[in-house]
Design a protein around this motif. Structure first.
Motif, PDB file in Angstrom:
ATOM      1  N   LEU A  13      -6.512  -4.748  -5.651  1.00  0.00           N
ATOM      2  CA  LEU A  13      -6.428  -4.176  -7.004  1.00  0.00           C
ATOM      3  C   LEU A  13      -6.432  -2.648  -6.883  1.00  0.00           C
ATOM      4  O   LEU A  13      -7.248  -2.086  -6.145  1.00  0.00           O
ATOM      5  CB  LEU A  13      -7.608  -4.657  -7.852  1.00  0.00           C
ATOM      6  N   TYR A  14      -5.520  -1.986  -7.635  1.00  0.00           N
ATOM      7  CA  TYR A  14      -5.405  -0.527  -7.572  1.00  0.00           C
ATOM      8  C   TYR A  14      -5.789   0.064  -8.929  1.00  0.00           C
ATOM      9  O   TYR A  14      -5.464  -0.491  -9.979  1.00  0.00           O
ATOM     10  CB  TYR A  14      -3.970  -0.108  -7.273  1.00  0.00           C
ATOM     11  N   THR A  15      -6.437   1.221  -8.854  1.00  0.00           N
ATOM     12  CA  THR A  15      -6.643   2.010 -10.073  1.00  0.00           C
ATOM     13  C   THR A  15      -6.872   3.464  -9.658  1.00  0.00           C
ATOM     14  O   THR A  15      -7.521   3.737  -8.630  1.00  0.00           O
ATOM     15  CB  THR A  15      -7.826   1.480 -10.890  1.00  0.00           C
ATOM     16  N   PRO A  16      -6.363   4.433 -10.398  1.00  0.00           N
ATOM     17  CA  PRO A  16      -6.591   5.848 -10.060  1.00  0.00           C
ATOM     18  C   PRO A  16      -7.952   6.329 -10.576  1.00  0.00           C
ATOM     19  O   PRO A  16      -8.516   5.763 -11.505  1.00  0.00           O
ATOM     20  CB  PRO A  16      -5.444   6.561 -10.781  1.00  0.00           C
ATOM     21  N   ILE A  17      -8.451   7.393  -9.949  1.00  0.00           N
ATOM     22  CA  ILE A  17      -9.650   8.078 -10.445  1.00  0.00           C
ATOM     23  C   ILE A  17      -9.140   9.344 -11.142  1.00  0.00           C
ATOM     24  O   ILE A  17      -8.576  10.248 -10.496  1.00  0.00           O
ATOM     25  CB  ILE A  17     -10.598   8.444  -9.300  1.00  0.00           C
ATOM     26  N   PHE A  70       0.817  -1.206   0.000  1.00  0.00           N
ATOM     27  CA  PHE A  70       0.000   0.000   0.000  1.00  0.00           C
ATOM     28  C   PHE A  70       0.859   1.268   0.000  1.00  0.00           C
ATOM     29  O   PHE A  70       0.528   2.256  -0.659  1.00  0.00           O
ATOM     30  CB  PHE A  70      -0.932  -0.013   1.222  1.00  0.00           C
ATOM     31  N   GLY A  71       1.987   1.279   0.691  1.00  0.00           N
ATOM     32  CA  GLY A  71       2.817   2.487   0.763  1.00  0.00           C
ATOM     33  C   GLY A  71       3.428   2.867  -0.553  1.00  0.00           C
ATOM     34  O   GLY A  71       3.785   4.042  -0.776  1.00  0.00           O
ATOM     35  N   SER A  72       3.536   1.924  -1.504  1.00  0.00           N
ATOM     36  CA  SER A  72       4.161   2.234  -2.798  1.00  0.00           C
ATOM     37  C   SER A  72       3.248   3.019  -3.723  1.00  0.00           C
ATOM     38  O   SER A  72       3.675   3.468  -4.786  1.00  0.00           O
ATOM     39  CB  SER A  72       4.595   0.934  -3.489  1.00  0.00           C
ATOM     40  N   LEU A  73       1.981   3.198  -3.341  1.00  0.00           N
ATOM     41  CA  LEU A  73       1.051   3.944  -4.190  1.00  0.00           C
ATOM     42  C   LEU A  73       1.459   5.412  -4.314  1.00  0.00           C
ATOM     43  O   LEU A  73       1.154   6.081  -5.306  1.00  0.00           O
ATOM     44  CB  LEU A  73      -0.374   3.867  -3.627  1.00  0.00           C
ATOM     45  N   PRO A  98       5.320   4.317 -11.055  1.00  0.00           N
ATOM     46  CA  PRO A  98       4.064   3.980 -11.765  1.00  0.00           C
ATOM     47  C   PRO A  98       3.170   3.096 -10.893  1.00  0.00           C
ATOM     48  O   PRO A  98       3.645   2.247 -10.153  1.00  0.00           O
ATOM     49  CB  PRO A  98       4.564   3.214 -13.004  1.00  0.00           C
ATOM     50  N   LEU A  99       1.854   3.332 -11.011  1.00  0.00           N
ATOM     51  CA  LEU A  99       0.900   2.613 -10.165  1.00  0.00           C
ATOM     52  C   LEU A  99       0.871   1.131 -10.558  1.00  0.00           C
ATOM     53  O   LEU A  99       0.776   0.802 -11.745  1.00  0.00           O
ATOM     54  CB  LEU A  99      -0.499   3.228 -10.321  1.00  0.00           C
TER      55      LEU A  99
END
Length: 613
Positions: free
Chosen positions: A173-177, A147-150, A155-156
């Protein structure tokens, strides 16, 4: 003498069998090893092909879930536009649709702002979407090691590495808004339940064979496993705690191979962990390391070697069993040959001993027969002389006694005493007649009788006076037993000799002699009938005399007791008593049996009954 046996032919057969067994054993052993190795190689190749499919499928499924989250993020960013008055209602509908599409895998969604601060969270349970408390949502973020690497400027990532909550494994799963102007306004985090995703999309346990895929992380902790209780366990240490008695040495070898190789196959001994009491099996395994987002996993696939190769292995075991059977037969044959060779070596010597022993036995029997005939001849001559002399003495006694009884007929007392003298002399004359009969001087002229019961009673009444003091006589005589004709004097002689032997066995001690006459019991009667064709229809009466003396000494055979002049009484015995009894029995085909199973001795004489008309 027979020809000496030879083992040449048998030795040739034995050598040939040994060669045949050796060739067969080598062939089967080679075939067994080749089949097993081919089966292992074939199984490992199939596992590796299947593993590649599972690996690709796992990667695609996670990528698909990530793309689905990205698409949802785009829709959500569009609905977040302030000029759209319907944005809030539609946003809730979009969230519910997204979470409901894979409720068993991603039923939770967390929204963060651009700084990574918690904004909102939603959860779907039973088809209903509701707000999730911040405290609960943060547990998924705090457990996430990536989580801290976000927010470090890199790059995500598509997804995090694995983490464990409540004995379940997850990746986030990660994704930007991204707003319309391209600015990142926040982030969406969707925890993916790896166990549920794997079972639903990749692994469906419909095979009839044992085996399954599993996923482990770099620390050799189980990330995905068909048995949920195994999730989160170290494959060595934690399992050893669960099952301290199991041998996990091959699992250590597997772990070492997986930690040092990018991919590979091997065979090893392990257990099926879905069993209550795991049993040790030989497994074929294939493994491969993959990277999906921040996750670095080894995907492994295993199967039961013997379950997939049962038929060829069974065939080899059958061949091996046949070989062992043949080997056992040959071993028995060798042992027989060994014994035969020993017999062959001693053959000539044993033949010489046999011939010599045969000659010695014949000479001994001839000497015994000559000695016996000489004794009988001597006794015959002696008894004949004595009997004739006794008759010469008894004849005047009988004549004078008769004259005196006639002369003094009026003197009853004197006549009574003279009658006793006369009867005693008559008895003596009868005795001399019997002696002549056994010495073959006279054939006996007694009347034939059939009523065995009455003759036995009369005989006992005469012999009773000879019973020594201290000995009690008991008799039980079945009445009206009619037998094949016999001379009364012969029965008297038999009974006299047997009772005399019984009295002498008891000696001066108090004792008891039992005389019994009865029909033979069915089992004994059947035994007597089996002697010959002539006797198989006959019924028998049994006359038995039992004493409670010391019995016959151990080591004496029954046959010896009937030999003439054989005695155990030393100088006190003549050795003719049982010989006389057996001679009379042979004369009438009576059967004599000695029973020393109880205290004392029982002599039984079996006499054929008259057939019923």
């Amino acid at each position: 003498m027979d020809n000496k046996p030879t083992t040449r032919f048998i030795n040739i057969i034995m050598t040939g069998l040994f060669i045949l067994i050796a060739i067969t054993f080598i062939t089967i052993a080679g075939s067994f090893y080749a089949v097993e190795q081919n089966a292992i190689r074939s199984g490992q190749e199939q596992l590796m092909q299947t593993l590649n499919y599972v690996t690709n499928n796992l990667r695609l499924v996670i990528e698909n879930r990530s793309l689905s989250l990205q698409q949802f993020s785009e829709e959500l960013a569009f609905k977040d536009l302030p000029e759209d008055p319907l944005a809030a209602a539609e946003k809730e509908g979009i969230i519910a649709a997204y979470l409901g599409s894979h409720e068993d895998q991603t039923n939770l969604l967390i929204q963060l702002d651009a700084e990574g601060i918690f904004s909102a969270a939603w959860v779907t349970e039973g088809g209903t979407t509701q707000i999730l408390a911040e405290e609960t949502a943060l547990t998924y973020l705090q457990a996430d090691p990536s989580f801290g690497s976000l927010f470090d400027g890199d790059p995500l990532l598509q997804n995090s590495s694995e983490y464990f909550l409540d004995n379940q494994s997850f990746v986030n799963l990660y994704t930007p808004i991204v707003a319309a102007n391209g600015q990142v306004t926040g982030y969406l985090v969707a925890p993916l339940n790896l166990e549920n995703m794997f079972k639903a999309e990749i692994f469906s346990d419909t095979s009839a064979y044992s085996g399954y895929p599993l996923v482990k992380n770099a620390d050799m902790e189980v990330v995905i496993h068909p048995v949920e209780s195994q999730v989160g366990l170290d494959i060595i240490s934690d399992r050893q705690k669960q099952f301290p008695d199991l041998d996990l040495s091959d699992l250590r070898r597997l772990e070492e191979a997986q930690l040092t190789q990018a991919e590979g196959t091997l065979s090893y001994y392990s257990y099926w962990w879905d069993e209550e009491n795991p049993t040790k099996v030989l497994k074929l395994g294939a493994f491969k390391w993959i990277d999906i987002g921040a996750a670095h996993w080894v995907i492994a696939l295993n199967s039961d070697f013997y379950e997939h190769n049962r038929v060829p292995i069974q065939n080899n075991y059958i061949l091996l069993s046949l070989l062992l059977l043949i080997s056992a037969i040959v071993l028995i044959f060798v042992l027989l040959i060994r014994g035969y060779n020993k017999k062959n070596q001693a053959y000539e010597e044993s033949q010489r001993f046999i011939e010599k022993q045969k000659f010695e036995n014949e000479r001994h029997q001839l000497e015994k027969r000559i000695l016996k005939e000489n004794k009988l001849e001597s006794i015959g001559l002696l008894t004949t002389t004595i009997v004739h002399d006794m008759n010469n003495f008894l004849t005047p006694i009988l004549g004078n006694a008769q004259l005196l009884m006639e002369e003094y007929a009026e003197n009853d007392e004197l006549v009574s005493e003279l009658k006793e003298i006369y009867h005693a002399a008559e008895k003596g004359k009868e005795l001399s007649t019997n002696v002549l009969r056994f010495s073959k001087v006279s054939e006996g002229q007694q009347d034939k009788s059939n009523d065995l019961s009455q003759v036995l009673k009369d005989t006992l009444s005469e012999i009773t006076i000879l019973t020594p003091k201290g000995i009690t006589l008991e008799n039980m005589i079945t009445p009206d037993l009619s037998v094949e004709g016999f001379d009364k004097q012969d029965l008297q002689v038999v009974l006299y000799n047997l009772m005399t032997n019984a009295f002498q066995a008891i000696g001066n001690n108090p004792g008891k002699v039992k005389i019994r006459l009865e029909k033979a019991l069915p089992p004994y009667n059947t035994e007597l009938q089996k002697r010959s064709v002539v006797t198989r229809e006959k019924q028998y009466a049994v006359l038995s005399i039992t004493d409670d003396g010391p019995g016959i000494a151990e080591g004496l055979e029954n046959e010896n007791l009937f030999d003439p002049f054989f005695t155990t009484k030393g100088s006190k015995g003549s050795g003719l008593g049982l010989f006389v009894v057996s001679s009379i029995a042979d004369k009438y085909d009576w059967q004599i049996k000695l029973d020393r199973a109880q205290k004392g001795l029982t002599v039984s004489v079996s006499i054929p009954l008259l057939p019923k008309e």
